[in-house]
Design a protein around this motif. Structure first.
Motif, PDB file in Angstrom:
ATOM      1  N   HIS A  61       0.840  -1.204   0.000  1.00 12.56           N
ATOM      2  CA  HIS A  61       0.000   0.000   0.000  1.00 12.56           C
ATOM      3  C   HIS A  61       0.876   1.255   0.000  1.00 12.56           C
ATOM      4  N   ALA A  62       1.940   1.240   0.780  1.00 10.78           N
ATOM      5  CA  ALA A  62       2.865   2.376   0.803  1.00 10.78           C
ATOM      6  C   ALA A  62       3.548   2.560  -0.556  1.00 10.78           C
ATOM      7  N   LEU A  63       3.993   1.466  -1.147  1.00 11.40           N
ATOM      8  CA  LEU A  63       4.622   1.544  -2.472  1.00 11.40           C
ATOM      9  C   LEU A  63       3.630   2.048  -3.513  1.00 11.40           C
ATOM     10  N   LYS A  64       2.401   1.566  -3.435  1.00 11.43           N
ATOM     11  CA  LYS A  64       1.352   1.995  -4.375  1.00 11.43           C
ATOM     12  C   LYS A  64       1.151   3.503  -4.288  1.00 11.43           C
ATOM     13  N   GLY A  65       1.017   4.011  -3.085  1.00  9.87           N
ATOM     14  CA  GLY A  65       0.766   5.442  -2.906  1.00  9.87           C
ATOM     15  C   GLY A  65       1.893   6.306  -3.433  1.00  9.87           C
ATOM     16  N   THR A  66       3.102   5.942  -3.099  1.00 12.51           N
ATOM     17  CA  THR A  66       4.243   6.731  -3.552  1.00 12.51           C
ATOM     18  C   THR A  66       4.418   6.615  -5.057  1.00 12.51           C
ATOM     19  N   ALA A  67       4.254   5.412  -5.589  1.00 12.71           N
ATOM     20  CA  ALA A  67       4.349   5.232  -7.044  1.00 12.71           C
ATOM     21  C   ALA A  67       3.287   6.063  -7.754  1.00 12.71           C
ATOM     22  N   GLY A  68       2.097   6.118  -7.185  1.00 12.28           N
ATOM     23  CA  GLY A  68       1.032   6.930  -7.776  1.00 12.28           C
ATOM     24  C   GLY A  68       1.370   8.410  -7.755  1.00 12.28           C
ATOM     25  N   ASN A  69       1.875   8.886  -6.635  1.00 18.24           N
ATOM     26  CA  ASN A  69       2.231  10.300  -6.521  1.00 18.24           C
ATOM     27  C   ASN A  69       3.328  10.696  -7.498  1.00 18.24           C
ATOM     28  N   LEU A  70       4.210   9.754  -7.821  1.00 18.14           N
ATOM     29  CA  LEU A  70       5.319  10.034  -8.740  1.00 18.14           C
ATOM     30  C   LEU A  70       5.003   9.621 -10.170  1.00 18.14           C
ATOM     31  N   SER A  71       3.773   9.186 -10.406  1.00 16.68           N
ATOM     32  CA  SER A  71       3.324   8.747 -11.731  1.00 16.68           C
ATOM     33  C   SER A  71       4.173   7.613 -12.284  1.00 16.68           C
ATOM     34  N   LEU A  72       4.619   6.737 -11.389  1.00 13.08           N
ATOM     35  CA  LEU A  72       5.319   5.518 -11.800  1.00 13.08           C
ATOM     36  C   LEU A  72       4.222   4.510 -12.143  1.00 13.08           C
ATOM     37  N   THR A  73       3.563   4.767 -13.237  1.00 14.78           N
ATOM     38  CA  THR A  73       2.316   4.117 -13.614  1.00 14.78           C
ATOM     39  C   THR A  73       2.338   2.595 -13.570  1.00 14.78           C
ATOM     40  N   LEU A  75       4.098   0.596 -11.794  1.00 19.88           N
ATOM     41  CA  LEU A  75       4.175   0.166 -10.399  1.00 19.88           C
ATOM     42  C   LEU A  75       2.873   0.470  -9.670  1.00 19.88           C
ATOM     43  N   TYR A  76       2.344   1.659  -9.912  1.00 15.94           N
ATOM     44  CA  TYR A  76       1.091   2.040  -9.261  1.00 15.94           C
ATOM     45  C   TYR A  76      -0.036   1.054  -9.606  1.00 15.94           C
ATOM     46  N   LYS A  77      -0.176   0.742 -10.878  1.00 18.01           N
ATOM     47  CA  LYS A  77      -1.239  -0.177 -11.296  1.00 18.01           C
ATOM     48  C   LYS A  77      -1.043  -1.565 -10.689  1.00 18.01           C
ATOM     49  N   ALA A  78       0.180  -2.052 -10.716  1.00 21.58           N
ATOM     50  CA  ALA A  78       0.454  -3.396 -10.189  1.00 21.58           C
ATOM     51  C   ALA A  78       0.226  -3.454  -8.686  1.00 21.58           C
ATOM     52  N   TYR A  79       0.744  -2.471  -7.962  1.00 23.45           N
ATOM     53  CA  TYR A  79       0.584  -2.503  -6.511  1.00 23.45           C
ATOM     54  C   TYR A  79      -0.866  -2.273  -6.094  1.00 23.45           C
ATOM     55  N   THR A  80      -1.608  -1.516  -6.872  1.00 23.40           N
ATOM     56  CA  THR A  80      -3.041  -1.367  -6.603  1.00 23.40           C
ATOM     57  C   THR A  80      -3.712  -2.727  -6.698  1.00 23.40           C
ATOM     58  N   GLN A  81      -3.406  -3.457  -7.758  1.00 24.52           N
ATOM     59  CA  GLN A  81      -3.983  -4.785  -7.946  1.00 24.52           C
ATOM     60  C   GLN A  81      -3.536  -5.744  -6.842  1.00 24.52           C
ATOM     61  N   LEU A 102       8.066  -7.107 -10.211  1.00 23.24           N
ATOM     62  CA  LEU A 102       9.398  -6.881  -9.648  1.00 23.24           C
ATOM     63  C   LEU A 102      10.480  -6.615 -10.699  1.00 23.24           C
ATOM     64  N   PRO A 103      10.493  -7.299 -11.847  1.00 25.08           N
ATOM     65  CA  PRO A 103      11.497  -6.948 -12.862  1.00 25.08           C
ATOM     66  C   PRO A 103      11.287  -5.536 -13.438  1.00 25.08           C
ATOM     67  N   VAL A 104      10.043  -5.131 -13.549  1.00 26.83           N
ATOM     68  CA  VAL A 104       9.745  -3.772 -14.032  1.00 26.83           C
ATOM     69  C   VAL A 104      10.225  -2.760 -12.999  1.00 26.83           C
ATOM     70  N   GLN A 105       9.926  -3.046 -11.739  1.00 26.63           N
ATOM     71  CA  GLN A 105      10.377  -2.160 -10.666  1.00 26.63           C
ATOM     72  C   GLN A 105      11.896  -2.079 -10.657  1.00 26.63           C
ATOM     73  N   ALA A 106      12.566  -3.207 -10.826  1.00 24.84           N
ATOM     74  CA  ALA A 106      14.028  -3.217 -10.843  1.00 24.84           C
ATOM     75  C   ALA A 106      14.562  -2.348 -11.977  1.00 24.84           C
ATOM     76  N   ALA A 107      13.934  -2.397 -13.134  1.00 25.20           N
ATOM     77  CA  ALA A 107      14.374  -1.582 -14.273  1.00 25.20           C
ATOM     78  C   ALA A 107      14.186  -0.096 -13.989  1.00 25.20           C
ATOM     79  N   ILE A 108      13.070   0.250 -13.371  1.00 25.60           N
ATOM     80  CA  ILE A 108      12.809   1.655 -13.034  1.00 25.60           C
ATOM     81  C   ILE A 108      13.807   2.136 -11.993  1.00 25.60           C
ATOM     82  N   LEU A 109      14.039   1.338 -10.961  1.00 21.63           N
ATOM     83  CA  LEU A 109      14.993   1.723  -9.921  1.00 21.63           C
ATOM     84  C   LEU A 109      16.408   1.842 -10.483  1.00 21.63           C
ATOM     85  N   GLU A 110      16.772   0.930 -11.344  1.00 21.62           N
ATOM     86  CA  GLU A 110      18.090   0.971 -11.972  1.00 21.62           C
ATOM     87  C   GLU A 110      18.255   2.240 -12.809  1.00 21.62           C
TER      88      GLU A 110
END
Length: 116
Positions: A61-73, A75-81, A102-110
């Protein structure tokens, strides 16, 4: 290629994020750096204990909220689900969705770390 262009290619809605921040790209970059730290602190193991999903719901839920605020779309969609699935007592499906994102998140973080 710069940070924003690379993130855009990964599905991040840079235009929305910058609109939300009044076009302040430096602030957005700083907030992305904070997200990298948060993602490390709130890391979710896909092999989580399905008998007690409360801490997993809190983290996702925390990751979803922050991803949403940063428009990390993505991640936001996946964590919402994932949050919705966990709350609906469907941890196995949530686990599968987590493994997909997780692989998508890893690519974004990288990408973010590369430009920090």
């Amino acid at each position: 290629m710069g940070l924003c262009e690379e993130l855009r290619e990964l599905g991040v809605d840079i235009d929305e994020a910058l609109r939300r921040l009044g076009g302040n790209e430096a602030l957005y970059t700083k907030l992305l750096g904070s997200f990298v730290k948060m993602a490390g602190a709130y890391e979710v193991d896909p092999e989580f204990d399905a008998s007690d999903v409360t801490p997993i719901i809190e983290k996702t839920h925390a990751l979803k909220g922050t991803a949403g605020n940063l428009s990390l779309t993505p991640l936001y969609k996946a964590y919402t689900q994932i949050v919705d699935l966990l709350r609906a007592d469907q941890p196995e499906i949530a686990r599968d969705e987590l493994k997909k994102i997780l692989p998508v998140q890893a690519a974004i973080l990288e990408c973010i770390q590369k430009h920090m």
